[in-house]
Design a protein around this motif. Structure first.
Motif, PDB file in Angstrom:
ATOM      1  N   ASP A 164       0.301   5.063  -3.662  1.00 43.31           N
ATOM      2  CA  ASP A 164       0.257   3.864  -4.443  1.00 43.31           C
ATOM      3  C   ASP A 164      -0.610   3.967  -5.571  1.00 43.31           C
ATOM      4  O   ASP A 164      -1.672   4.341  -5.465  1.00 43.31           O
ATOM      5  CB  ASP A 164      -0.309   2.624  -3.433  1.00 43.31           C
ATOM      6  CG  ASP A 164       0.394   1.159  -4.144  1.00 43.31           C
ATOM      7  OD1 ASP A 164       1.585   0.929  -3.925  1.00 43.31           O
ATOM      8  OD2 ASP A 164      -0.348   0.639  -4.957  1.00 43.31           O
ATOM      9  N   SER A 203      -1.003  -8.966   0.542  1.00 41.38           N
ATOM     10  CA  SER A 203      -1.295  -8.902   1.969  1.00 41.38           C
ATOM     11  C   SER A 203      -1.080 -10.238   2.596  1.00 41.38           C
ATOM     12  O   SER A 203      -0.819 -10.053   3.923  1.00 41.38           O
ATOM     13  CB  SER A 203      -2.651  -8.292   2.104  1.00 41.38           C
ATOM     14  OG  SER A 203      -3.553  -9.309   1.419  1.00 41.38           O
ATOM     15  N   SER A 247       2.379   0.046  -1.198  1.00 39.69           N
ATOM     16  CA  SER A 247       1.752  -1.382  -1.375  1.00 39.69           C
ATOM     17  C   SER A 247       0.545  -1.705  -0.313  1.00 39.69           C
ATOM     18  O   SER A 247      -0.234  -0.859  -0.240  1.00 39.69           O
ATOM     19  CB  SER A 247       3.080  -2.485  -1.152  1.00 39.69           C
ATOM     20  OG  SER A 247       2.400  -3.782  -1.443  1.00 39.69           O
ATOM     21  N   VAL A 248       0.803  -2.668   0.544  1.00 39.79           N
ATOM     22  CA  VAL A 248      -0.313  -2.793   1.425  1.00 39.79           C
ATOM     23  C   VAL A 248      -0.058  -2.408   2.870  1.00 39.79           C
ATOM     24  O   VAL A 248      -0.761  -2.496   3.860  1.00 39.79           O
ATOM     25  CB  VAL A 248      -0.455  -4.433   1.556  1.00 39.79           C
ATOM     26  CG1 VAL A 248      -1.159  -4.894   0.190  1.00 39.79           C
ATOM     27  CG2 VAL A 248       0.640  -5.133   1.958  1.00 39.79           C
ATOM     28  N   SER A 270      -2.569  -7.687  -5.326  1.00 43.72           N
ATOM     29  CA  SER A 270      -2.743  -7.252  -3.860  1.00 43.72           C
ATOM     30  C   SER A 270      -3.298  -8.248  -2.762  1.00 43.72           C
ATOM     31  O   SER A 270      -2.931  -8.101  -1.656  1.00 43.72           O
ATOM     32  CB  SER A 270      -3.556  -5.940  -3.984  1.00 43.72           C
ATOM     33  OG  SER A 270      -4.857  -6.097  -4.525  1.00 43.72           O
ATOM     34  N   ASN A 301      -1.125  -6.207 -10.970  1.00 39.01           N
ATOM     35  CA  ASN A 301      -0.756  -5.784  -9.548  1.00 39.01           C
ATOM     36  C   ASN A 301      -2.004  -5.617  -8.488  1.00 39.01           C
ATOM     37  O   ASN A 301      -2.053  -5.825  -7.423  1.00 39.01           O
ATOM     38  CB  ASN A 301      -0.113  -4.371  -9.298  1.00 39.01           C
ATOM     39  CG  ASN A 301       1.487  -4.672  -9.584  1.00 39.01           C
ATOM     40  OD1 ASN A 301       2.020  -5.728  -9.155  1.00 39.01           O
ATOM     41  ND2 ASN A 301       2.157  -3.833 -10.235  1.00 39.01           N
ATOM     42  N   GLU A 302      -3.077  -5.180  -9.266  1.00 43.21           N
ATOM     43  CA  GLU A 302      -4.381  -5.061  -8.596  1.00 43.21           C
ATOM     44  C   GLU A 302      -4.879  -6.280  -8.475  1.00 43.21           C
ATOM     45  O   GLU A 302      -5.326  -6.936  -7.031  1.00 43.21           O
ATOM     46  CB  GLU A 302      -5.570  -4.701  -9.849  1.00 43.21           C
ATOM     47  CG  GLU A 302      -6.905  -4.227  -8.751  1.00 43.21           C
ATOM     48  CD  GLU A 302      -6.654  -2.899  -8.153  1.00 43.21           C
ATOM     49  OE1 GLU A 302      -7.305  -2.850  -7.000  1.00 43.21           O
ATOM     50  OE2 GLU A 302      -6.175  -1.919  -8.582  1.00 43.21           O
ATOM     51  N   HIS A 305      -6.695  -1.278  -4.957  1.00 43.14           N
ATOM     52  CA  HIS A 305      -7.096  -2.409  -3.888  1.00 43.14           C
ATOM     53  C   HIS A 305      -6.001  -2.111  -2.834  1.00 43.14           C
ATOM     54  O   HIS A 305      -6.066  -2.387  -1.626  1.00 43.14           O
ATOM     55  CB  HIS A 305      -7.055  -3.641  -4.471  1.00 43.14           C
ATOM     56  CG  HIS A 305      -7.525  -4.575  -3.485  1.00 43.14           C
ATOM     57  ND1 HIS A 305      -6.772  -5.436  -2.766  1.00 43.14           N
ATOM     58  CD2 HIS A 305      -8.761  -4.593  -3.064  1.00 43.14           C
ATOM     59  CE1 HIS A 305      -7.450  -6.085  -1.843  1.00 43.14           C
ATOM     60  NE2 HIS A 305      -8.762  -5.859  -2.101  1.00 43.14           N
ATOM     61  N   ASN A 306      -4.755  -1.762  -2.924  1.00 44.31           N
ATOM     62  CA  ASN A 306      -3.732  -1.287  -2.002  1.00 44.31           C
ATOM     63  C   ASN A 306      -4.045  -0.330  -1.064  1.00 44.31           C
ATOM     64  O   ASN A 306      -3.963  -0.544   0.099  1.00 44.31           O
ATOM     65  CB  ASN A 306      -2.473  -1.408  -2.770  1.00 44.31           C
ATOM     66  CG  ASN A 306      -1.633  -2.513  -3.296  1.00 44.31           C
ATOM     67  OD1 ASN A 306      -2.042  -3.473  -3.071  1.00 44.31           O
ATOM     68  ND2 ASN A 306      -0.473  -2.186  -3.742  1.00 44.31           N
TER      69      ASN A 306
END
Length: 170
Positions: free
Chosen positions: A104, A49, A82-83, A45, A41-42, A108-109
């Motif tokens: 989250d 976006s 998330s974002v 992200s 998921n990293e 990064h999110n």
């Protein structure tokens, strides 16, 4: 391959096992390992976006917001922000005295959400490390609403997690 009888069949069997086996291995790894979930998921992200309109279309966001009812001046916990696609809409809906506590597990999110929502003073964004249980930050008040879109499927023990997070609802 040409000179040995059956060599091509053995090679094609090996390739087909690799083609089928690798995705299956990755699916099993994603299901059982919170570290793998976090790492994948990293990386995704960045992708999320750019394609948020495709993955979380406006029609779906409207349905979520309508199902929440009147959130004016409410405190909302959003787990799995998330974002920040829904977080931004929620921040506008709870004004002037409401507040969003967005969490989250992907660092990064969090940085994307912080940069997108820096004008919104009614949003508190925090990284939540655990996918096993909800660990509340100090000072998290009782909230009126809990929102989690697509995040519960990543949680390793959903029942325990929901019990933990429900303690922070009025």
């Amino acid at each position: 391959l040409i000179y040995t009888h059956g060599a091509f069949r053995i090679l094609s069997l090996g390739v087909s096992l690799a083609v089928l086996g690798l995705p299956l291995f990755l699916l099993i790894e994603l299901y059982h390992s919170s570290n793998t979930i976090r790492k994948v998921n990293e990386k995704l992200s960045y992708f999320m976006s750019f394609f948020e309109q495709l993955f979380f279309p406006i029609s779906m966001r409207r349905k979520v917001l309508m199902s929440l009812g009147d959130v004016h001046n409410k405190k909302i916990i959003e787990f799995g922000c998330s974002v920040g696609t829904l977080t931004r809409k929620l921040a506008m809906k709870v004004k002037p005295n409401g507040i969003i506590y967005a969490f989250d597990p992907i660092k990064h999110n969090i940085s994307i959400v912080l940069s997108r929502l820096k004008r919104h003073r009614n949003v508190v964004v925090q990284h939540h490390e655990s996918l096993h249980k909800f660990i509340s930050p100090k000072g998290l008040p009782k909230s009126d609403v809990l929102v989690s879109i697509g995040m519960i499927s990543y949680i390793q023990n959903p029942q325990k997690f929901l019990i933990d997070i429900a303690k922070h609802l009025k």
